[in-house]
Design a protein around this motif. Structure first.
Motif, PDB file in Angstrom:
ATOM      1  N   HIS A 136      14.185  38.526   6.622  1.00  0.00           N
ATOM      2  CA  HIS A 136      14.389  37.660   7.830  1.00  0.00           C
ATOM      3  C   HIS A 136      15.621  37.249   8.142  1.00  0.00           C
ATOM      4  CE1 HIS A 136      10.098  37.537   7.143  1.00  0.00           C
ATOM      5  NE2 HIS A 136      10.178  36.991   5.807  1.00  0.00           N
ATOM      6  N   ASN A 142      16.928  33.545   9.461  1.00  0.00           N
ATOM      7  CA  ASN A 142      17.157  32.200   8.450  1.00  0.00           C
ATOM      8  C   ASN A 142      17.599  32.870   7.078  1.00  0.00           C
ATOM      9  OD1 ASN A 142      14.671  33.406   7.551  1.00  0.00           O
ATOM     10  ND2 ASN A 142      13.380  31.797   8.064  1.00  0.00           N
ATOM     11  N   THR A 188      16.437  34.814   4.798  1.00  0.00           N
ATOM     12  CA  THR A 188      15.692  34.860   3.522  1.00  0.00           C
ATOM     13  C   THR A 188      14.998  36.254   3.368  1.00  0.00           C
ATOM     14  OG1 THR A 188      13.658  34.159   4.540  1.00  0.00           O
ATOM     15  CG2 THR A 188      15.102  32.298   3.714  1.00  0.00           C
ATOM     16  N   HIS A 243      11.886  29.632  -1.933  1.00  0.00           N
ATOM     17  CA  HIS A 243      11.006  29.071  -1.216  1.00  0.00           C
ATOM     18  C   HIS A 243       9.355  29.355  -1.353  1.00  0.00           C
ATOM     19  CE1 HIS A 243      14.155  28.282   1.639  1.00  0.00           C
ATOM     20  NE2 HIS A 243      14.507  29.613   1.370  1.00  0.00           N
TER      21      HIS A 243
HETATM   22  C1  LIG Z   1      12.275  32.471   7.787  1.00  0.00           C
HETATM   23  O1  LIG Z   1      11.741  33.119   8.902  1.00  0.00           O
HETATM   24  C2  LIG Z   1      10.604  33.711   8.685  1.00  0.00           C
HETATM   25  C3  LIG Z   1      10.311  34.468  10.187  1.00  0.00           C
HETATM   26  O2  LIG Z   1      11.568  35.096  10.875  1.00  0.00           O
HETATM   27  C4  LIG Z   1       9.534  32.733   8.605  1.00  0.00           C
HETATM   28  O3  LIG Z   1       8.372  33.358   8.302  1.00  0.00           O
HETATM   29  C5  LIG Z   1       9.751  31.998   7.382  1.00  0.00           C
HETATM   30  O4  LIG Z   1       8.914  31.071   7.036  1.00  0.00           O
HETATM   31  C6  LIG Z   1      11.223  31.440   7.334  1.00  0.00           C
HETATM   32  N1  LIG Z   1      11.496  30.841   5.925  1.00  0.00           N
HETATM   33  C7  LIG Z   1      12.010  29.773   6.014  1.00  0.00           C
HETATM   34  C8  LIG Z   1      12.274  29.317   4.597  1.00  0.00           C
HETATM   35  O5  LIG Z   1      12.383  28.938   6.881  1.00  0.00           O
END
Ligand SMILES: *[C@@H]1O[C@H](CO)[C@@H](O)[C@H](O)[C@H]1NC(C)=O
Ligand SMILES: *[C@@H]1O[C@H](CO)[C@@H](O)[C@H](O)[C@H]1NC(C)=O
Ligand SMILES: *[C@@H]1O[C@H](CO)[C@@H](O)[C@H](O)[C@H]1NC(C)=O
Ligand SMILES: *[C@@H]1O[C@H](CO)[C@@H](O)[C@H](O)[C@H]1NC(C)=O
Length: 387
Positions: free
Chosen positions: A62, A65, A67, A134
């Motif tokens: 992703h 962010n 991740t 996470h």
């Molecule tokens: C990071 O981004 C993805 C989608 O782009 C989302 O599904 C995910 O929850 C996000 N994770 C965090 C830790 O913010």
């Protein structure tokens, strides 16, 4: 002096080593990683079968962010563990931020823990990694571990050093050993998580070399002690016991015997000291008290043996008989305990099977040679007594 037995030794040993080292490990079966359906409706954008340990890596990056959802599938036994890691600081095991899956012995359920591997004999406890995790989980289906987590890629960099591994567990079920040879030391890559093209993601990069693996303290300990207690000392006993029978080999046998035992003693004590440091690194815990105590007993007995040489009575003196009895009983005890402890250590260290086979080969060769020489010397003694 030109005994055929003496000339044969190096050849026999060398060919035993060669024969066993030629046996290559079996190739692991490859399957199509994209055919796999994950539990909990997890879907990954890309996957790649990894050459080592029959593993595959699945990932979704992703970019917004920084991740990545990452899953590793690694075949392994229920008494063991599987793991993958991102190592932000180096190639290889030290500093690896690791996600472990293992079977809890009490319940048989699969647990997941995260830990940073800080030494070659780590004591693992669930803790934080150097980057955010996470979510994490582990499943075990049809002999394959599925270890997954969502992580913030360190440094928001899509290119990371990855490591994966399988091994055996300690009595409490926590991950412990893995083989230190073959696939188990090749299982690391530099990976680009931004690519969904597996062929592009697998960036060629240096791996931990075989030499640096050999230089790990526990492997140094293993090699030194297998050579000393496991080969040189039994060989020296065989030389003394059988060469003495032939008057033409006197005093050559004595110098060969002393050379074998002295070098075996020096190398063995060095290996023992390295072994002691291994035990203390594991946070003061004596992880293999039996192995360690036999090692210390070997050191004490062989030191006694070396000192007894200094007070050896002359052949003509009557007490020499008792000195001989003492010398022989301590000597045979050291040989039996030494070989036993080498096998014990092989069980702990779990090197590639070919190293175990090589050592069994050497012990068998020594045993067969000793048996043949025993028969030969008995015959010689018998003929002498008839004359
Ligand atoms: C990071 O981004 C993805 C989608 O782009 C989302 O599904 C995910 O929850 C996000 N994770 C965090 C830790 O913010
Ligand atoms: C793996 O399976 C996918 C679809 O299931 C297919 O597109 C791909 O060609 C297969 N790859 C190999 C190497 O068989
Ligand atoms: C990671 O880098 C990307 C660009 O490469 C950027 O859009 C994103 O905001 C960064 N994320 C974090 C958490 O720094
Ligand atoms: C792990 O990280 C969390 C959140 O950053 C923190 O609250 C917790 O104390 C940390 N645990 C340890 C053992 O450091």
């Amino acid at each position: 002096m030109g005994s055929p037995a003496r000339r044969r030794w190096p050849i026999i040993l060398a060919s035993a080593f060669l024969a066993v080292s030629l046996i290559s490990p079996p190739a692991s079966a490859q399957t199509n990683c994209s055919d796999h359906t994950f539990s909990g409706g997890r879907v990954y954008a890309a996957c790649s079968a990894l050459g080592e340990l029959g593993a595959s890596v699945h990932w979704t990056h992703h970019a917004a962010n920084g991740t990545a959802d990452v899953a590793f599938r690694v075949p392994g036994g229920t008494a063991g563990w599987a793991a993958w890691a991102i190592n932000p600081s180096a190639v290889g095991m030290l500093g690896a931020n690791t996600v472990f899956a293992y079977h809890e012995p009490a319940t048989g359920s699969v647990r997941v823990l995260t830990a940073v591997v800080g030494s070659y004999a780590p004591v693992l406890a669930d803790g934080n990694l150097t980057f955010a995790v996470h979510g994490r989980g582990a499943e075990y289906i049809d002999g394959v571990y599925d270890v997954h987590a969502t992580v913030s890629l360190p440094g928001n960099s899509t290119r990371q050093n990855i490591v994966w591994q399988v091994g055996t567990s300690a009595a409490d079920g926590l991950p412990e050993n893995h083989q230190a040879f073959g696939d188990n030391i090749m299982s690391s890559r530099s990976w680009d998580f931004s690519s969904s093209d597996a062929a592009v993601a697998d960036v060629p990069a240096p791996r931990e070399s075989v030499y640096s693996t050999l230089l790990r303290p526990k492997n140094i300990h293993g090699v030194l002690n297998a050579v000393s207690w496991g080969v040189l000392l039994p060989l020296g006993v065989i030389l003394a016991r059988y060469m003495r029978v032939f008057p033409s080999l006197d005093p050559a046998w004595f110098y060969l015997h002393v050379a074998c035992q002295c070098s075996g003693y020096v190398i063995g004590v060095a290996g023992w000291v390295v072994g002691l440091t291994l035990g203390s690194k594991a946070k003061g815990a004596l992880r293999y008290p039996g192995h360690r105590n036999i090692g210390t007993a070997l050191f004490v007995l062989s030191t006694l043996q070396a000192s007894a040489l200094l007070i050896r009575p002359k052949k003509t003196v009557k007490v020499r008989f008792y000195w001989n009895l003492y010398h022989w009983s301590v000597g045979y005890t050291v040989v039996v305990m030494g070989v036993f402890n080498v096998f014990n250590g092989i069980g702990i260290l779990q090197p590639d099977p070919k190293y175990k086979h090589a050592y069994i080969g050497v012990v068998l060769v020594l045993a067969v040679v000793a048996f043949v020489l025993e028969v030969v010397t008995l015959t010689v003694r018998f003929k002498k007594s008839r004359r």
